[in-house]
Design a protein around this motif. Structure first.
Motif, PDB file in Angstrom:
ATOM      1  N   GLU A  38       5.605  -7.731   5.299  1.00 35.04           N
ATOM      2  CA  GLU A  38       6.621  -8.723   5.644  1.00 35.04           C
ATOM      3  C   GLU A  38       7.862  -8.503   4.783  1.00 35.04           C
ATOM      4  O   GLU A  38       7.813  -8.605   3.558  1.00 35.04           O
ATOM      5  CB  GLU A  38       6.072 -10.132   5.445  1.00 35.04           C
ATOM      6  N   LYS A  39       8.965  -8.190   5.438  1.00 34.87           N
ATOM      7  CA  LYS A  39      10.181  -7.803   4.716  1.00 34.87           C
ATOM      8  C   LYS A  39      10.868  -8.993   4.053  1.00 34.87           C
ATOM      9  O   LYS A  39      11.607  -8.829   3.079  1.00 34.87           O
ATOM     10  CB  LYS A  39      11.160  -7.118   5.668  1.00 34.87           C
ATOM     11  N   LYS A  86      -8.997   2.879 -15.483  1.00 29.43           N
ATOM     12  CA  LYS A  86      -7.767   3.647 -15.285  1.00 29.43           C
ATOM     13  C   LYS A  86      -6.595   2.698 -15.082  1.00 29.43           C
ATOM     14  O   LYS A  86      -6.755   1.602 -14.528  1.00 29.43           O
ATOM     15  CB  LYS A  86      -7.900   4.576 -14.071  1.00 29.43           C
ATOM     16  N   LYS A  87      -5.413   3.143 -15.504  1.00 27.31           N
ATOM     17  CA  LYS A  87      -4.217   2.340 -15.308  1.00 27.31           C
ATOM     18  C   LYS A  87      -3.919   2.195 -13.817  1.00 27.31           C
ATOM     19  O   LYS A  87      -4.144   3.115 -13.034  1.00 27.31           O
ATOM     20  CB  LYS A  87      -3.026   2.970 -16.025  1.00 27.31           C
ATOM     21  N   ALA A  88      -3.395   1.032 -13.465  1.00 30.76           N
ATOM     22  CA  ALA A  88      -3.116   0.750 -12.057  1.00 30.76           C
ATOM     23  C   ALA A  88      -1.940  -0.207 -11.953  1.00 30.76           C
ATOM     24  O   ALA A  88      -1.522  -0.824 -12.943  1.00 30.76           O
ATOM     25  CB  ALA A  88      -4.352   0.140 -11.377  1.00 30.76           C
ATOM     26  N   ALA A  89      -1.406  -0.303 -10.760  1.00 28.60           N
ATOM     27  CA  ALA A  89      -0.391  -1.307 -10.437  1.00 28.60           C
ATOM     28  C   ALA A  89      -1.001  -2.301  -9.464  1.00 28.60           C
ATOM     29  O   ALA A  89      -1.618  -1.898  -8.470  1.00 28.60           O
ATOM     30  CB  ALA A  89       0.842  -0.652  -9.828  1.00 28.60           C
ATOM     31  N   GLU A  90      -0.859  -3.579  -9.766  1.00 25.68           N
ATOM     32  CA  GLU A  90      -1.320  -4.636  -8.860  1.00 25.68           C
ATOM     33  C   GLU A  90      -0.120  -5.130  -8.073  1.00 25.68           C
ATOM     34  O   GLU A  90       0.900  -5.495  -8.643  1.00 25.68           O
ATOM     35  CB  GLU A  90      -1.927  -5.777  -9.661  1.00 25.68           C
ATOM     36  N   ILE A  91      -0.251  -5.130  -6.754  1.00 25.38           N
ATOM     37  CA  ILE A  91       0.839  -5.569  -5.883  1.00 25.38           C
ATOM     38  C   ILE A  91       0.352  -6.743  -5.053  1.00 25.38           C
ATOM     39  O   ILE A  91      -0.713  -6.677  -4.419  1.00 25.38           O
ATOM     40  CB  ILE A  91       1.328  -4.439  -4.947  1.00 25.38           C
ATOM     41  N   ARG A  92       1.120  -7.819  -5.063  1.00 26.07           N
ATOM     42  CA  ARG A  92       0.791  -8.991  -4.256  1.00 26.07           C
ATOM     43  C   ARG A  92       1.962  -9.301  -3.331  1.00 26.07           C
ATOM     44  O   ARG A  92       3.118  -9.342  -3.770  1.00 26.07           O
ATOM     45  CB  ARG A  92       0.472 -10.202  -5.138  1.00 26.07           C
ATOM     46  N   GLY A  93       1.651  -9.517  -2.077  1.00 25.29           N
ATOM     47  CA  GLY A  93       2.704  -9.801  -1.115  1.00 25.29           C
ATOM     48  C   GLY A  93       2.143 -10.341   0.181  1.00 25.29           C
ATOM     49  O   GLY A  93       1.018 -10.862   0.229  1.00 25.29           O
ATOM     50  N   GLU A 143       2.264  -8.605   7.826  1.00 27.10           N
ATOM     51  CA  GLU A 143       2.479  -9.176   9.156  1.00 27.10           C
ATOM     52  C   GLU A 143       2.134  -8.133  10.206  1.00 27.10           C
ATOM     53  O   GLU A 143       1.977  -6.944   9.886  1.00 27.10           O
ATOM     54  CB  GLU A 143       3.941  -9.624   9.321  1.00 27.10           C
ATOM     55  N   ILE A 144       1.993  -8.561  11.430  1.00 29.29           N
ATOM     56  CA  ILE A 144       1.785  -7.644  12.541  1.00 29.29           C
ATOM     57  C   ILE A 144       3.120  -7.439  13.248  1.00 29.29           C
ATOM     58  O   ILE A 144       3.762  -8.409  13.675  1.00 29.29           O
ATOM     59  CB  ILE A 144       0.729  -8.173  13.523  1.00 29.29           C
ATOM     60  N   TYR A 145       3.540  -6.197  13.309  1.00 30.62           N
ATOM     61  CA  TYR A 145       4.804  -5.856  13.947  1.00 30.62           C
ATOM     62  C   TYR A 145       4.788  -6.274  15.415  1.00 30.62           C
ATOM     63  O   TYR A 145       3.861  -5.959  16.152  1.00 30.62           O
ATOM     64  CB  TYR A 145       5.035  -4.347  13.828  1.00 30.62           C
TER      65      TYR A 145
END
Length: 333
Positions: A248-249, A263-270, A273-275
């Motif tokens: 979702e933009k 291991k190191k990681a990036a957590e992304i939360r957002g 949507e369905i195009y």
């Protein structure tokens, strides 16, 4: 000689009894109670109804990141100290806030009334100093509460685990996935699992990206969105032809440092949507630096549950992902 033997026997018996007594105290500590993501707040009615209570709610009932509706990180239950007795003391997560004529302090007692349990105590002589101490220590306290809730949730998984080796065979990792999940799709470099919930689904996907998929920090978020959208278009179709999952933009993803499987990681939360279709929901994604295998391993959980509270669904998906372990590489012949 006989007296010496009797004395030795009595001494050994006393030592054994002491050891048994010590273990018995631990063994008979009652189990903690309460739902995950719930918090018992113990403070006077005067503090709760004033600016200190407002500050507690701002910190401990702030919205979960990535969920469109305002869902609190903890469901708060307030009790004045006079009724903090009996069974409620066995709550897993407890926050005690007291105004006392003493130096400001904050500390966490472990397993005081039950096991496992965190009792966080914040004390200060004035309301302003209480607020200052709360703000200074809230992140650490929240982290400790979350760790224990994760451990409880992950322990519950072990009652019945999914018996499938698809993820292990393809990616060389294992996760403790409850048996209520099932494999929905297996393709080259992509696995999708899901479980049915009321009026929706909970989902896990696993895939790998090349090690050099992200060029620099300045473009990291936009590259995350681009890579995620390409995977959604290729592997996660919507209900109609020409529809597929993307990001979702209007909702910029939030990125946090993390560690998964050592291991190191990036957590992304957002939000996904369905195009070209009216479907959306929250996601949490972990991009793991797997240098040994020259890849970025991506594990993501997302939920579709319209008109439902999604916090605990997302917490379960996070708990599953955080059980991930990398298997040792097999020696080549």
């Amino acid at each position: 000689m006989r007296k010496i033997l009797i004395l030795v026997f009595v001494t050994c018996l006393a030592v054994t009894s002491c050891k048994d007594g010590a273990s018995t105290k631990q063994d008979f500590t009652p189990a903690s109670i309460g739902q995950v993501n719930s918090l018992t707040v113990v403070m006077s009615n005067e503090l709760w109804e004033g600016k200190v209570g407002d500050n507690v709610r701002d910190q401990f009932a702030k919205s979960v990141v990535g969920i469109a509706w305002n869902e609190p990180i903890f469901t708060l239950r307030h009790l004045p100290e006079t009724v903090f007795t009996g069974a409620v003391r066995k709550s897993r997560s407890i926050l005690v806030v007291q105004k006392k004529d003493t130096t400001s302090s904050s500390y966490i007692n472990k397993n005081t009334y039950s096991r496992p349990q965190n009792v966080a105590v914040i004390v200060a002589p004035t309301e302003n100093e209480l607020i200052e101490t709360i703000n200074k220590n809230a992140d650490h306290i929240i982290s400790e509460f979350n760790k224990t809730d994760l451990q409880i949730t992950q322990g519950n998984f072990k009652r019945s685990l999914l018996q499938d080796t698809s993820i292990e065979d393809m990616f060389g990792v294992t996760m403790d996935i409850p048996s209520v999940y099932s494999i929905g799709k297996v393709e080259d470099n992509f696995i999708w699992l899901d479980r049915d919930i009321k009026n929706g689904t909970m989902n896990l996907i696993v895939y790998a990206l090349p090690w050099d998929s992200f060029s620099n920090n300045a473009t990291f978020i936009s590259e995350i969105v681009s890579k995620r959208d390409s995977i959604g278009k290729k592997y996660i179709p919507g209900p109609n032809e020409g529809t597929y999952m993307d990001t979702e933009k209007a909702f910029a993803p939030s990125v946090f440092p993390a560690e998964i499987g050592g291991k190191k990681a990036a957590e992304i939360r957002g939000r996904w949507e369905i195009y070209n279709y009216s479907m959306a929901g929250p996601y949490v994604s972990y991009i793991i630096n797997d240098k040994e295998n020259n890849r970025k391993l991506v594990v993501e959980g997302f939920t579709f549950a319209p008109a439902a509270v999604k916090r605990d669904f997302m917490f379960e998906l996070e708990a599953i992902i955080k059980t991930l372990k990398f298997l040792p590489k097999k020696a080549s012949n």
